[in-house]
Write an enzyme that holds these catalytic residues in place. Sequence first.
Site, PDB file in Angstrom:
ATOM      1  N   ASN A   1      55.239  44.294  41.331  1.00 32.68           N
ATOM      2  CA  ASN A   1      54.363  44.375  42.509  1.00 32.68           C
ATOM      3  C   ASN A   1      54.217  43.053  43.275  1.00 32.68           C
ATOM      4  O   ASN A   1      53.759  43.044  44.414  1.00 32.68           O
ATOM      5  CB  ASN A   1      52.969  44.910  42.126  1.00 32.68           C
ATOM      6  CG  ASN A   1      52.962  46.400  41.814  1.00 32.68           C
ATOM      7  OD1 ASN A   1      52.133  46.887  41.044  1.00 32.68           O
ATOM      8  ND2 ASN A   1      53.885  47.152  42.403  1.00 32.68           N
TER       9      ASN A   1
ATOM     10  N   ASP B   1      49.207  56.212  41.415  1.00 37.38           N
ATOM     11  CA  ASP B   1      50.151  56.045  42.527  1.00 37.38           C
ATOM     12  C   ASP B   1      49.691  56.824  43.764  1.00 37.38           C
ATOM     13  O   ASP B   1      49.062  57.869  43.641  1.00 37.38           O
ATOM     14  CB  ASP B   1      51.529  56.537  42.077  1.00 37.38           C
ATOM     15  CG  ASP B   1      52.649  56.052  42.982  1.00 37.38           C
ATOM     16  OD1 ASP B   1      52.404  55.147  43.811  1.00 37.38           O
ATOM     17  OD2 ASP B   1      53.765  56.580  42.878  1.00 37.38           O
TER      18      ASP B   1
HETATM   19  C1  FPP Z   1      50.304  52.367  43.549  1.00 37.07           C
HETATM   20  O1  FPP Z   1      50.155  52.941  44.851  1.00 37.07           O
HETATM   21  C2  FPP Z   1      49.130  51.568  43.244  1.00 37.07           C
HETATM   22  C3  FPP Z   1      49.138  50.226  42.995  1.00 37.07           C
HETATM   23  C4  FPP Z   1      50.387  49.431  42.956  1.00 37.07           C
HETATM   24  C5  FPP Z   1      47.891  49.476  42.782  1.00 37.07           C
HETATM   25  C6  FPP Z   1      46.805  50.180  42.009  1.00 37.07           C
HETATM   26  C7  FPP Z   1      45.562  49.417  42.221  1.00 37.07           C
HETATM   27  C8  FPP Z   1      44.333  49.941  42.330  1.00 37.07           C
HETATM   28  C9  FPP Z   1      44.043  51.385  42.142  1.00 37.07           C
HETATM   29  C10 FPP Z   1      43.167  49.075  42.672  1.00 37.07           C
HETATM   30  C11 FPP Z   1      42.799  48.001  41.687  1.00 37.07           C
HETATM   31  C12 FPP Z   1      42.518  48.484  40.352  1.00 37.07           C
HETATM   32  C13 FPP Z   1      41.421  48.230  39.603  1.00 37.07           C
HETATM   33  C14 FPP Z   1      41.509  48.537  38.162  1.00 37.07           C
HETATM   34  C15 FPP Z   1      40.156  47.687  40.119  1.00 37.07           C
HETATM   35  P1  FPP Z   1      51.187  52.555  46.002  1.00 37.07           P
HETATM   36  O2  FPP Z   1      50.626  51.430  46.772  1.00 37.07           O
HETATM   37  O3  FPP Z   1      52.534  52.291  45.405  1.00 37.07           O
HETATM   38  O4  FPP Z   1      51.167  53.860  46.838  1.00 37.07           O
HETATM   39  P2  FPP Z   1      52.375  54.463  47.694  1.00 37.07           P
HETATM   40  O5  FPP Z   1      53.412  54.938  46.715  1.00 37.07           O
HETATM   41  O6  FPP Z   1      51.722  55.593  48.421  1.00 37.07           O
HETATM   42  O7  FPP Z   1      52.863  53.377  48.607  1.00 37.07           O
END
Ligand code: FPP
Length: 243
Positions: free
Chosen positions: A73, A25
């Site tokens: 998501n 996250d």
């Molecule tokens: C949460 O951060 C993260 C996600 C919903 C996506 C995670 C995806 C990746 C790390 C990239 C793809 C993965 C692979 C395995 C290649 P957020 O966007 O909710 O962050 P925030 O809370 O700061 O808004």
Amino acid sequence: MTFKRARPVRHEPGDIPRHIAIIMDGNGRWAKKRGLPRTAGHAAGAETFRRIATYCKDIGVEYLTVYAFSTENWKRPADEVNLILDLLDKYLREAIEKMERDDVRLRIFGDTSALSDRMRALIGNTDEISRRTGGMQVNVCVNYGGRAEIMRAAALYAAERAEGGGEELTEERFSGYMFSSGMPDPDLLIRTGGEKRLSNFLLWQAAYSEMYFTDDLWPDFNERALDRAIADYAGRSRRYGGV
Ligand code: FPP
């Protein structure tokens, strides 16, 4: 790999969790702090995932399960959803090229029926390669929700029962209907980004996992941060409800 491989820290052999699960996250906030679009945060997050997976392999972690895309998501803006799926697509293609050489197995946990034909074909390919490779197992949760996984397991069991199969249920047998069938439960569950909740991740499997929360935003998480999480985990006493 384009990054410089970090020198593994010498942990005591018994201190390394067999299975680490991570809620990655903080990508969006990482990008915002730099005046970049959220998508840039996910691209950086995907690089961090590669580094951490490589490091886990180097220090002897057997299973790594990461939350890449939840069933919730899809509510995000289309360009963000598409970018995350593109990053996964890229990772799957890389894995197909390298997993045999790197001795890594890859599984996708989640409802893949909502994914594109192309992505499902790539997943079919990585599944097939995983059947003949050994080594560390990486599980990437995509279109995954913990409650949906438990309901799916119940439906699979009910269908078997209806056909006259399915033995009397025990927790161990029920685990066999989960995506993680045959794998040990996570010993250590890490969440970056400062929030302290499970967010529908591995609800069944995390029953006795040690939780580790850090304010580090996922793209800033690195090998030393993982060492700290492992050291913290190693200092805990796991009693599984006993004394
Ligand atoms: C949460 O951060 C993260 C996600 C919903 C996506 C995670 C995806 C990746 C790390 C990239 C793809 C993965 C692979 C395995 C290649 P957020 O966007 O909710 O962050 P925030 O809370 O700061 O808004």
